[in-house]
Design an enzyme around this catalytic site. Structure first.
Site, PDB file in Angstrom:
ATOM      1  N   GLY A 184     -18.232  -4.020   9.861  1.00 49.70           N
ATOM      2  CA  GLY A 184     -17.076  -3.885   8.972  1.00 49.70           C
ATOM      3  C   GLY A 184     -17.316  -4.394   7.561  1.00 49.70           C
ATOM      4  O   GLY A 184     -16.559  -4.068   6.638  1.00 49.70           O
ATOM      5  N   ALA A 195      -5.923   1.092   9.070  1.00 52.19           N
ATOM      6  CA  ALA A 195      -7.366   1.317   8.939  1.00 52.19           C
ATOM      7  C   ALA A 195      -7.763   2.619   9.641  1.00 52.19           C
ATOM      8  O   ALA A 195      -8.524   3.432   9.102  1.00 52.19           O
ATOM      9  CB  ALA A 195      -8.140   0.135   9.523  1.00 52.19           C
ATOM     10  N   LYS A 214       0.801  -1.226   0.000  1.00 54.76           N
ATOM     11  CA  LYS A 214       0.000   0.000   0.000  1.00 54.76           C
ATOM     12  C   LYS A 214       0.839   1.284   0.000  1.00 54.76           C
ATOM     13  O   LYS A 214       0.398   2.312  -0.489  1.00 54.76           O
ATOM     14  CB  LYS A 214      -0.967   0.008   1.196  1.00 54.76           C
ATOM     15  CG  LYS A 214      -2.090  -1.007   1.065  1.00 54.76           C
ATOM     16  CD  LYS A 214      -3.093  -0.873   2.197  1.00 54.76           C
ATOM     17  CE  LYS A 214      -4.226  -1.875   2.029  1.00 54.76           C
ATOM     18  NZ  LYS A 214      -5.305  -1.675   2.990  1.00 54.76           N
ATOM     19  N   GLY A 263      -7.479   2.862  17.930  1.00 51.18           N
ATOM     20  CA  GLY A 263      -6.467   2.346  17.010  1.00 51.18           C
ATOM     21  C   GLY A 263      -5.819   3.471  16.232  1.00 51.18           C
ATOM     22  O   GLY A 263      -6.387   4.575  16.110  1.00 51.18           O
TER      23      GLY A 263
HETATM   24  P1  NDP Z   1      -2.569  -2.380  11.867  1.00 52.81           P
HETATM   25  O1  NDP Z   1      -1.724  -3.554  12.257  1.00 52.81           O
HETATM   26  O2  NDP Z   1      -2.008  -1.341  10.987  1.00 52.81           O
HETATM   27  O3  NDP Z   1      -3.087  -1.637  13.214  1.00 52.81           O
HETATM   28  C1  NDP Z   1      -3.673  -2.372  14.272  1.00 52.81           C
HETATM   29  C2  NDP Z   1      -4.157  -1.403  15.346  1.00 52.81           C
HETATM   30  O4  NDP Z   1      -4.849  -2.171  16.335  1.00 52.81           O
HETATM   31  C3  NDP Z   1      -3.038  -0.662  16.055  1.00 52.81           C
HETATM   32  O5  NDP Z   1      -3.480   0.639  16.386  1.00 52.81           O
HETATM   33  C4  NDP Z   1      -2.839  -1.503  17.329  1.00 52.81           C
HETATM   34  O6  NDP Z   1      -2.344  -0.742  18.411  1.00 52.81           O
HETATM   35  C5  NDP Z   1      -4.262  -1.892  17.623  1.00 52.81           C
HETATM   36  N1  NDP Z   1      -4.364  -3.094  18.431  1.00 52.81           N
HETATM   37  C6  NDP Z   1      -4.199  -4.395  18.046  1.00 52.81           C
HETATM   38  N2  NDP Z   1      -4.390  -5.223  19.075  1.00 52.81           N
HETATM   39  C7  NDP Z   1      -4.673  -4.440  20.159  1.00 52.81           C
HETATM   40  C8  NDP Z   1      -4.980  -4.714  21.513  1.00 52.81           C
HETATM   41  N3  NDP Z   1      -5.036  -5.964  21.989  1.00 52.81           N
HETATM   42  N4  NDP Z   1      -5.228  -3.664  22.348  1.00 52.81           N
HETATM   43  C9  NDP Z   1      -5.209  -2.399  21.880  1.00 52.81           C
HETATM   44  N5  NDP Z   1      -4.913  -2.085  20.593  1.00 52.81           N
HETATM   45  C10 NDP Z   1      -4.655  -3.084  19.746  1.00 52.81           C
HETATM   46  O7  NDP Z   1      -3.868  -3.012  11.238  1.00 52.81           O
HETATM   47  P2  NDP Z   1      -4.904  -2.292  10.247  1.00 52.81           P
HETATM   48  O8  NDP Z   1      -5.171  -0.934  10.746  1.00 52.81           O
HETATM   49  O9  NDP Z   1      -4.458  -2.490   8.863  1.00 52.81           O
HETATM   50  O10 NDP Z   1      -6.193  -3.210  10.443  1.00 52.81           O
HETATM   51  C11 NDP Z   1      -6.943  -3.182  11.637  1.00 52.81           C
HETATM   52  C12 NDP Z   1      -8.172  -4.068  11.458  1.00 52.81           C
HETATM   53  O11 NDP Z   1      -9.012  -3.472  10.472  1.00 52.81           O
HETATM   54  C13 NDP Z   1      -7.848  -5.486  10.962  1.00 52.81           C
HETATM   55  O12 NDP Z   1      -8.586  -6.408  11.709  1.00 52.81           O
HETATM   56  C14 NDP Z   1      -8.317  -5.468   9.520  1.00 52.81           C
HETATM   57  O13 NDP Z   1      -8.789  -6.746   9.138  1.00 52.81           O
HETATM   58  C15 NDP Z   1      -9.459  -4.464   9.579  1.00 52.81           C
HETATM   59  N6  NDP Z   1      -9.728  -3.807   8.306  1.00 52.81           N
HETATM   60  C16 NDP Z   1     -11.000  -3.810   7.849  1.00 52.81           C
HETATM   61  C17 NDP Z   1     -11.312  -3.191   6.667  1.00 52.81           C
HETATM   62  C18 NDP Z   1     -12.721  -3.235   6.190  1.00 52.81           C
HETATM   63  O14 NDP Z   1     -12.944  -2.876   5.014  1.00 52.81           O
HETATM   64  N7  NDP Z   1     -13.682  -3.612   6.996  1.00 52.81           N
HETATM   65  C19 NDP Z   1     -10.296  -2.530   5.853  1.00 52.81           C
HETATM   66  C20 NDP Z   1      -8.980  -2.536   6.432  1.00 52.81           C
HETATM   67  C21 NDP Z   1      -8.723  -3.181   7.619  1.00 52.81           C
HETATM   68  P3  NDP Z   1      -0.763  -0.499  18.619  1.00 52.81           P
HETATM   69  O15 NDP Z   1      -0.397   0.665  17.725  1.00 52.81           O
HETATM   70  O16 NDP Z   1      -0.659  -0.185  20.052  1.00 52.81           O
HETATM   71  O17 NDP Z   1      -0.067  -1.775  18.224  1.00 52.81           O
END
Ligand code: NDP
Length: 288
Positions: free
Chosen positions: A249, A136, A73, A132
């Site tokens: 979602g 996304a 991306k 987050g």
């Molecule tokens: P990233 O890996 O870029 O970001 C993940 C985020 O989630 C970070 O902010 C991370 O925090 C946080 N996080 C993960 N686990 C925890 C936890 N246990 N407690 C607190 N914070 C947590 O992933 P993406 O942003 O790319 O994707 C996120 C979700 O969105 C995925 O599940 C993906 O499948 C979904 N998605 C859905 C779409 C749709 O069209 N519906 C499109 C794109 C994505 P930290 O920074 O602290 O690690």
């Protein structure tokens, strides 16, 4: 007289690593069939080292555009001729559109979310809490900023990613935005209009809990989740039980597909057909 048949479809597709797990092809091709479009969407596995060659190949084969998913991306950007506004601000592209002889990078993740949200509420001037700060969250927050959101609070566990997102929101969009370090259960401020889980909490786990104080969810709030499998996350179930309106979602995925098809073909596809196709491909209920 037999009519002359056209054996050459218009081509679009997707470049990613881990392509076999990406159901988007089912949704897009369902729209092409439904609207009798002589188009094909080809899902392809492309490793990072092959990305430049792949994009040059798509140009040579006269592709009308393509999606790019992880891990391309950001790295696809140097191979393109220009960027749309939100893609430029967030520094990530998931949908490339051929305009004239140029490949222009857009980001439809946030736009797909925004379209879902606008079916319930106009975000202009609203107060929004986003959980987050990953890809996304960035796509959603930037698109909300461009749509004129009033106040945006990012709640994130790691300071690093949270600060990087805040910098974009404040410096590029002059947005009224703040960052809250996520420790324990977050209490949503009472005057919040929209709450969005854009973390990966809840993916493939219907019982996973987003750490927030459930009693701070109030009737009148709109609560959205980016998690598409299962679409009915624990957060959305809790929110409905508290009288909130909810968005799943699946709507975000479908709407980013709708916008992609519109960009490429100029036709507004039937979102329902696409939702049925992607729900079936993911093995989840259509209604969530
Ligand atoms: P990233 O890996 O870029 O970001 C993940 C985020 O989630 C970070 O902010 C991370 O925090 C946080 N996080 C993960 N686990 C925890 C936890 N246990 N407690 C607190 N914070 C947590 O992933 P993406 O942003 O790319 O994707 C996120 C979700 O969105 C995925 O599940 C993906 O499948 C979904 N998605 C859905 C779409 C749709 O069209 N519906 C499109 C794109 C994505 P930290 O920074 O602290 O690690």
């Amino acid at each position: 007289m037999p009519s002359k048949r056209d054996f050459l479809p218009q081509l679009v597709g997707c470049l990613s690593t881990g392509a076999a797990g990406n159901p988007t092809v089912e949704m897009i091709e369902a729209a092409f069939r439904h609207h009798d479009l002589h188009w094909r969407y080809i899902n392809t596995e492309v490793l990072p080292k092959g990305l430049g060659d792949a994009v040059r190949g798509l140009r040579a084969m006269d592709y009308r555009g393509f999606n790019c998913s992880l891990p391309h991306k950001v790295t696809v950007i140097p191979h393109l001729d220009g960027l749309g506004q939100s893609a430029e601000v967030m520094g990530a592209v998931n949908c490339v559109v051929r305009r004239g002889d140029q490949f222009i990078g857009e980001n439809t993740d946030g736009k797909g979310f925004l379209r879902s949200l606008q079916s319930l509420v106009d975000p202009r001037g609203k107060r929004v809490v986003v959980y987050g700060a990953g890809g996304a969250a960035r796509a959603i927050a930037v698109e909300l900023g461009l749509a004129g959101v009033g106040q945006l609070t990012v709640v994130n566990r790691s300071a690093e990613r949270g600060e990087a997102l805040l910098k974009i929101l404040r410096e590029r969009l002059q947005l009224n935005a703040s960052l809250v370090r996520w420790e324990g259960d977050h209490a949503i401020p009472a005057d919040t209009d929209v709450v969005i889980n854009s973390t990966s909490i809840g993916l493939y786990d219907a019982e996973a809990r987003v750490p927030l104080a459930v009693d701070s969810l109030r009737p009148g709030m709109v609560v959205a989740d980016v998690i598409f499998s299962p679409p009915q996350t624990r957060l959305l179930r809790d929110a409905r039980a508290r009288g909130c309106r909810t968005l799943d979602g699946l709507g975000m995925i479908v709407n980013q597909g709708v916008i992609g098809v519109q960009y490429w073909t100029g036709i507004e596809p039937d979102a329902r057909v696409m939702r049925v196709a992607v729900a079936e491909a993911l093995g989840v209920p259509v209604e969530g």
